[in-house]
Design an enzyme around this catalytic site. Sequence first.
Site, PDB file in Angstrom:
ATOM      1  N   HIS A  76       0.824  -1.221   0.000  1.00 52.29           N
ATOM      2  CA  HIS A  76       0.000   0.000   0.000  1.00 52.29           C
ATOM      3  C   HIS A  76       0.852   1.262   0.000  1.00 52.29           C
ATOM      4  CE1 HIS A  76       0.033   1.149   4.408  1.00 52.29           C
ATOM      5  NE2 HIS A  76       0.173  -0.141   4.613  1.00 52.29           N
ATOM      6  N   ASP A 176       5.766   2.384   6.886  1.00 51.57           N
ATOM      7  CA  ASP A 176       4.467   1.734   6.679  1.00 51.57           C
ATOM      8  C   ASP A 176       3.707   2.543   5.631  1.00 51.57           C
ATOM      9  OD1 ASP A 176       1.994   0.523   6.809  1.00 51.57           O
ATOM     10  OD2 ASP A 176       1.549   1.187   8.841  1.00 51.57           O
ATOM     11  N   GLU A 206      -5.319   1.640   2.376  1.00 53.29           N
ATOM     12  CA  GLU A 206      -5.166   0.476   3.250  1.00 53.29           C
ATOM     13  C   GLU A 206      -5.420   0.852   4.692  1.00 53.29           C
ATOM     14  OE1 GLU A 206      -3.020  -2.372   5.944  1.00 53.29           O
ATOM     15  OE2 GLU A 206      -2.802  -0.214   5.738  1.00 53.29           O
ATOM     16  N   GLU A 207      -4.916   2.026   5.082  1.00 54.21           N
ATOM     17  CA  GLU A 207      -4.959   2.432   6.492  1.00 54.21           C
ATOM     18  C   GLU A 207      -6.374   2.715   6.982  1.00 54.21           C
ATOM     19  OE1 GLU A 207      -2.570   2.082   8.416  1.00 54.21           O
ATOM     20  OE2 GLU A 207      -0.696   2.294   7.310  1.00 54.21           O
ATOM     21  N   ASP A 229       3.943  -5.832   3.644  1.00 61.66           N
ATOM     22  CA  ASP A 229       3.626  -4.750   4.582  1.00 61.66           C
ATOM     23  C   ASP A 229       4.578  -4.841   5.779  1.00 61.66           C
ATOM     24  OD1 ASP A 229       2.329  -2.598   5.854  1.00 61.66           O
ATOM     25  OD2 ASP A 229       0.335  -3.369   5.396  1.00 61.66           O
ATOM     26  N   HIS A 315       3.345   3.555  12.972  1.00 59.33           N
ATOM     27  CA  HIS A 315       2.379   4.663  13.068  1.00 59.33           C
ATOM     28  C   HIS A 315       2.887   5.801  13.941  1.00 59.33           C
ATOM     29  CE1 HIS A 315      -1.454   2.534  11.390  1.00 59.33           C
ATOM     30  NE2 HIS A 315      -0.375   2.293  10.674  1.00 59.33           N
TER      31      HIS A 315
HETATM   32 CO    CO Z   1      -0.268   1.053   8.880  1.00 52.70          CO
HETATM   33 ZN    ZN Z   2       0.799  -0.923   6.473  1.00 57.85          ZN
END
Ligand code: CO
Ligand code: ZN
Length: 344
Positions: A76, A176, A206-207, A229, A315
């Site tokens: 992603h 990420d 995706e998130e 990922d 994150h």
């Molecule tokens: Co993420």
């Molecule tokens: Zn991710």
Amino acid sequence: MTKTPSTKARDEALLALIKKLVETPGPSGQESLIRAAVAEEIKDYADEIRTDALGNLIARVGTKKPGGLRVMVSAHIDEIGLMVTHVDANGFARFIAIGGVSPLTCIGGRVLFMNGTRGVIGCERLEPNTAPTLEKLFIDTGALSSDDCPVRVGDVCGFERPFLDLGAHLVAKSMDDRISAAVAIQAIRALKDSPHEVFFVFSVQEEVGLRGATTAAYGVNPDVGLAVDVTRTGDTPRTIKMEVALDKGPAIKVRDSSFIADPRVVNWMVAAAKASKIPYQLEVLEAGGTDGRAIQLAHAGVPAGCLSIPCRYIHSPSEMVSYADVENAVKLLVRLLSEEIKLG
Ligand code: CO
Ligand code: ZN
């Protein structure tokens, strides 16, 4: 395995690619810049490139030969961010999260809006010994009033933090999942003589719930699928109990809270890693999800798994991966896509 910084020369072109990808903004739903950046990197290597209705970038590499399958690989390209909900009379902007944003990593952070506006995140006075919630936070763009504020309701920003090269480890705000986009790009460039028709999907949103991969997997309709990922690690002080650590190789996902990887896919991945002597770890992630779920549940169901890049501080504006793990992830992905896939 002991952690020894690599003494062999690192691939400067790969480092430059990672820096470019992580520093390009692209919160969920706002992926046009990062999509263009990825397209630029792969245009000379893919047989066909298209963008679907949601904005997924889909690149086909190779055609199906005898013994070959249609394979989908999904990384992603969106990242977590913030969306303005309200601007007060003094020009302070309130916001909601796009994806899993922790208030703890927001305070003092800097943000970059898609219209080029920059700002910092401030916090209201807190009661002693209380943790902040997102409602206590606001973005200060330097505006003097609401009329003067360069952002308005619905505007989106991402976190801003330059790429940091620590040698054995690399740090950025959007490892990420841009690190996986880099892995996929390297695989596209390296893939030769594959019996498969491989669709590399650089997925969006995706998130916020695997939305891009959901339509991409439906459109591609693969025989087998892999997400690429990041995953969490258990190798920092007093953190979650988890086997995965940095520098021990890419992880082969067994399960996360969004899906159980197909055991045949796990076996295929483990066998390939062993055969080519690539270090790997098995991943059981308690909480978290990936595009693997969306692929697995497409149409009448697809055997799917996930190649994970171990990552600390996911994150946060300082997500950390191991350079060696990234190189080994590229090797493993290329190996997986180069051989006949027998899902016994
Ligand atoms: Co993420
Ligand atoms: Zn991710």
